[in-house]
Design an enzyme around this catalytic site. Structure first.
Site, short mmCIF file in Angstrom:
data_model
loop_
_atom_site.label_atom_id
_atom_site.label_comp_id
_atom_site.label_asym_id
_atom_site.label_seq_id
_atom_site.Cartn_x
_atom_site.Cartn_y
_atom_site.Cartn_z
N TYR A 64 0.86 -1.19 0.00
CA TYR A 64 0.00 0.00 0.00
C TYR A 64 0.89 1.23 0.00
O TYR A 64 1.90 1.24 0.71
CB TYR A 64 -0.92 0.02 1.23
CG TYR A 64 -2.36 -0.15 0.82
CD1 TYR A 64 -3.02 0.86 0.14
CD2 TYR A 64 -3.04 -1.34 1.06
CE1 TYR A 64 -4.32 0.71 -0.28
CE2 TYR A 64 -4.35 -1.50 0.62
CZ TYR A 64 -4.98 -0.48 -0.04
OH TYR A 64 -6.26 -0.63 -0.48
N GLU A 66 -0.46 4.85 -0.33
CA GLU A 66 -1.23 6.10 -0.48
C GLU A 66 -0.33 7.29 -0.18
O GLU A 66 0.53 7.22 0.70
CB GLU A 66 -2.42 6.11 0.48
CG GLU A 66 -3.57 5.30 -0.05
CD GLU A 66 -4.78 5.38 0.85
OE1 GLU A 66 -4.89 6.34 1.65
OE2 GLU A 66 -5.62 4.47 0.76
N ASP A 241 -6.95 14.73 -23.67
CA ASP A 241 -6.85 13.31 -23.36
C ASP A 241 -6.15 12.65 -24.54
O ASP A 241 -6.75 12.43 -25.59
CB ASP A 241 -8.27 12.76 -23.16
CG ASP A 241 -8.28 11.26 -22.90
OD1 ASP A 241 -7.23 10.62 -23.04
OD2 ASP A 241 -9.37 10.73 -22.57
N THR A 270 -3.62 7.15 -21.31
CA THR A 270 -3.41 5.78 -20.87
C THR A 270 -1.95 5.47 -21.19
O THR A 270 -1.31 6.18 -21.97
CB THR A 270 -4.30 4.78 -21.64
OG1 THR A 270 -4.08 4.97 -23.04
CG2 THR A 270 -5.77 4.97 -21.33
N LYS A 273 -1.77 1.99 -24.78
CA LYS A 273 -2.19 1.95 -26.19
C LYS A 273 -0.95 2.18 -27.06
O LYS A 273 -0.03 1.38 -26.98
CB LYS A 273 -3.30 2.96 -26.44
CG LYS A 273 -4.53 2.73 -25.52
CD LYS A 273 -5.66 3.65 -25.89
CE LYS A 273 -6.61 3.93 -24.77
NZ LYS A 273 -7.77 3.09 -24.69
N ARG A 279 -1.09 -1.63 -18.62
CA ARG A 279 -2.40 -1.00 -18.52
C ARG A 279 -2.35 0.04 -17.40
O ARG A 279 -2.00 -0.30 -16.28
CB ARG A 279 -3.48 -2.02 -18.15
CG ARG A 279 -3.68 -3.11 -19.15
CD ARG A 279 -5.02 -3.76 -18.93
NE ARG A 279 -6.05 -2.86 -19.40
CZ ARG A 279 -6.37 -2.71 -20.68
NH1 ARG A 279 -5.77 -3.40 -21.60
NH2 ARG A 279 -7.31 -1.87 -21.04
N1 PLP Z 1 -9.69 8.19 -22.90
C1 PLP Z 1 -9.68 7.78 -24.19
C2 PLP Z 1 -9.55 8.80 -25.28
C3 PLP Z 1 -9.80 6.42 -24.48
O1 PLP Z 1 -9.82 6.02 -25.75
C4 PLP Z 1 -9.93 5.50 -23.41
C5 PLP Z 1 -10.08 4.05 -23.64
O2 PLP Z 1 -10.47 3.55 -24.60
C6 PLP Z 1 -9.95 5.98 -22.11
C7 PLP Z 1 -9.83 7.33 -21.88
C8 PLP Z 1 -10.16 5.07 -20.93
O3 PLP Z 1 -9.06 4.29 -20.70
P1 PLP Z 1 -9.17 3.04 -19.69
O4 PLP Z 1 -9.87 1.97 -20.41
O5 PLP Z 1 -7.73 2.72 -19.40
O6 PLP Z 1 -9.87 3.52 -18.47
#
Ligand code: PLP
Length: 478
Positions: A64, A66, A241, A270, A273, A279
């Site tokens: 843990y 935190e 994002d 993320t 990808k 992950r």
């Molecule tokens: N943001 C975008 C643009 C995504 O394409 C995705 C997943 O497909 C996410 C956020 C969410 O990612 P996660 O599945 O790791 O929570």
């Protein structure tokens, strides 16, 4: 790591797991076999390196932690501090960001951390200021009520789902759609491209607190400089994002106006990808938001996952090596070769092509729904996923699109010639599939007819295409 070391590591791990629950060991081995055999065109997936995978399977999982580096709510976190600091340092250097928060467990979590940080920074709430100054005991019930009212119902402007935006950008099936009053911007119906004048108009009308850019299914670059100007013109915080295209930013394929980091107030991603890590998620920002971002756990996250942060550190170190830029460029070259191959064979592509890692086929040109196309391709050994196209008449479940992406096949080493062959296989399946009918003879959006001999032949050709490009060639499970 030598080839032998990789085989020994994975074999030994499976042997140990097999000693407790053999069915899990079998499933893990079967997953490798399946991944080796399938032509994986899922735009959001990749193959992490053996070093990244192995960094996750260890006793860091037991800790843990935190808090943040050097400031934990648990004792004995000195080694977690080491890996978290390393991951953050690699992330800062790789992306040129002043602050990196590497604890988010996934992309959704990273976005929640960012939303929280922006709300806490921007919303004028005396009660929130008291709470943040740790004067919680001074807050009355009325203060808490005011705080909930003030934080809720703030405005967010993001890309619409059918234009390629993501659920977490304020859409109802996600908590963001319940927290925020959301409006979305789409794409130009004629070109499929973002129309920045329309985005500016929507921002002027709606006056969002947050302007979000980023997508899961938009096959083009976004000009983040223009988006920032739009955000500034209405006093919005600009969030990007980059979950899908972080690898292209890391590999310097997206630079200047197309690199979100210098233009956005806050960037989320993320790590699994196109970035090819474990992950997980990550947040990058400047000093203004850093303190709020670092409150991610326990504000919206459970305890950090130190084993995954260790793997993030490994993957980010890999992405800082010179070879990663070449990989990132090949992802885009391959996507363009795939798009060209499809266009030459008569397919309709949203926006007419791509300049990133993904291609969106409008399969209504083949008389199919996305669901029919997805299943027919799967029967033929080609793994894709269905996706809405702009103004999709078939809705989000059946859809009219197939999204394909090249990060995974590029990791295996496939190049332009194989992309053309892949386009031929996809076109063969789609042009030979016809819509089926339901039990009552009515047209069905799910049923389809594909001669099994065609599926078998395409499946065989897909397997042949992969043979020269073995996945995890050094891993022999015996
Ligand atoms: N943001 C975008 C643009 C995504 O394409 C995705 C997943 O497909 C996410 C956020 C969410 O990612 P996660 O599945 O790791 O929570």
């Amino acid at each position: 790591m030598s080839r032998n070391a990789e085989s020994t590591a994975f074999r030994s791990a499976l042997e140990v797991v097999r000693g407790v629950e053999p069915r899990v060991a079998d499933a893990i081995a079967a997953e490798l076999a399946d991944q080796r055999e399938s032509l994986k065109l899922i735009a959001s997936e990749n193959y992490a390196s053996p070093a990244t995978l192995l960094a996750m399977g260890n006793w860091f999982s037991d800790k843990y932690a935190e808090g943040t580096v050097g400031r934990r709510f648990y004792a004995g976190c000195q080694n977690v501090d080491t890996v978290e600091a390393l991951a953050a340092e690699h992330a800062r250097e790789l992306f040129g960001a002043s602050h990196a928060y590497v604890q988010p467990h996934s992309g959704i979590d990273a976005n929640l951390v960012a939303f929280w940080a922006i709300l806490a920074d921007r919303v004028e709430s005396p009660a929130l200021r008291k709470a943040q100054a740790r004067q919680v005991n001074d807050l009355t019930e009325a203060d808490w009520f005011a705080l909930r009212r003030e934080l809720g119902n703030q405005r967010m402007l993001g890309m619409s789902l059918d234009a390629g935006g993501h659920l977490t950008h304020g859409f109802r099936p996600n908590i963001s759609g319940k927290m925020f009053d959301q409006r979305s911007y789409g794409t130009d119906p004629a070109t499929g491209l973002i129309d920045y004048d329309r985005v500016a108009e929507a921002a002027r009308e709606f006056k969002p607190l947050i302007l979000v850019a980023g997508y899961s299914a938009y096959p083009r670059k976004v000009n983040f400089r223009i988006m920032r100007e739009i955000a500034d013109s209405v006093g919005a915080t600009f969030m990007v994002d980059m979950a899908h295209f972080a690898g292209l930013v890391a590999g310097k394929v997206f630079t200047g106006d197309f690199d979100p980091v210098p233009h956005a107030h806050i960037v989320t991603t993320t790590t699994h990808k196109s970035l090819r890590g474990p992950r997980g998620g990550m947040v990058l920002c400047g000093p203004e938001l850093a303190d709020q971002v670092d409150r991610g756990c326990p504000m919206v996250l459970g305890g950090p996952l130190p084993h995954v942060m260790a793997a993030k550190a490994v993957a980010l170190a890999e992405a800082r090596r010179p070879g990663f830029a070449d990989y990132a460029q090949r992802i885009v070259d391959n996507a363009q070769a795939l798009a060209d191959g499809l266009l030459r064979r008569g397919a309709t592509l949203v926006t007419g092509g791509t300049d990133n890692h993904l291609v969106l086929i409008d399969v209504s040109g083949y008389g199919l729904t996305g669901r029919q196309a997805e299943q027919a391709l799967l029967d033929s050994g080609i793994v894709t996923n269905r996706n809405s196209v702009p103004q999709d008449p078939n809705g989000a479940w059946y859809t009219s699109g197939i999204r394909i992406g090249t990060p995974a096949l590029t990791t295996r080493g496939l190049g332009a010639a194989e992309m053309d062959a892949t386009a031929e296989l996809i076109h063969t399946v789609l042009s030979q599939t016809t819509p089926g009918t339901g039990p009552d003879g009515a047209p069905s959006k799910a049923k389809y007819v594909l001669d099994p001999a065609v599926a078998e032949s395409v499946g065989k050709q897909a397997a042949d295409l992969l043979t020269p490009f073995p996945l995890y060639p050094a891993v022999d499970l015996g």
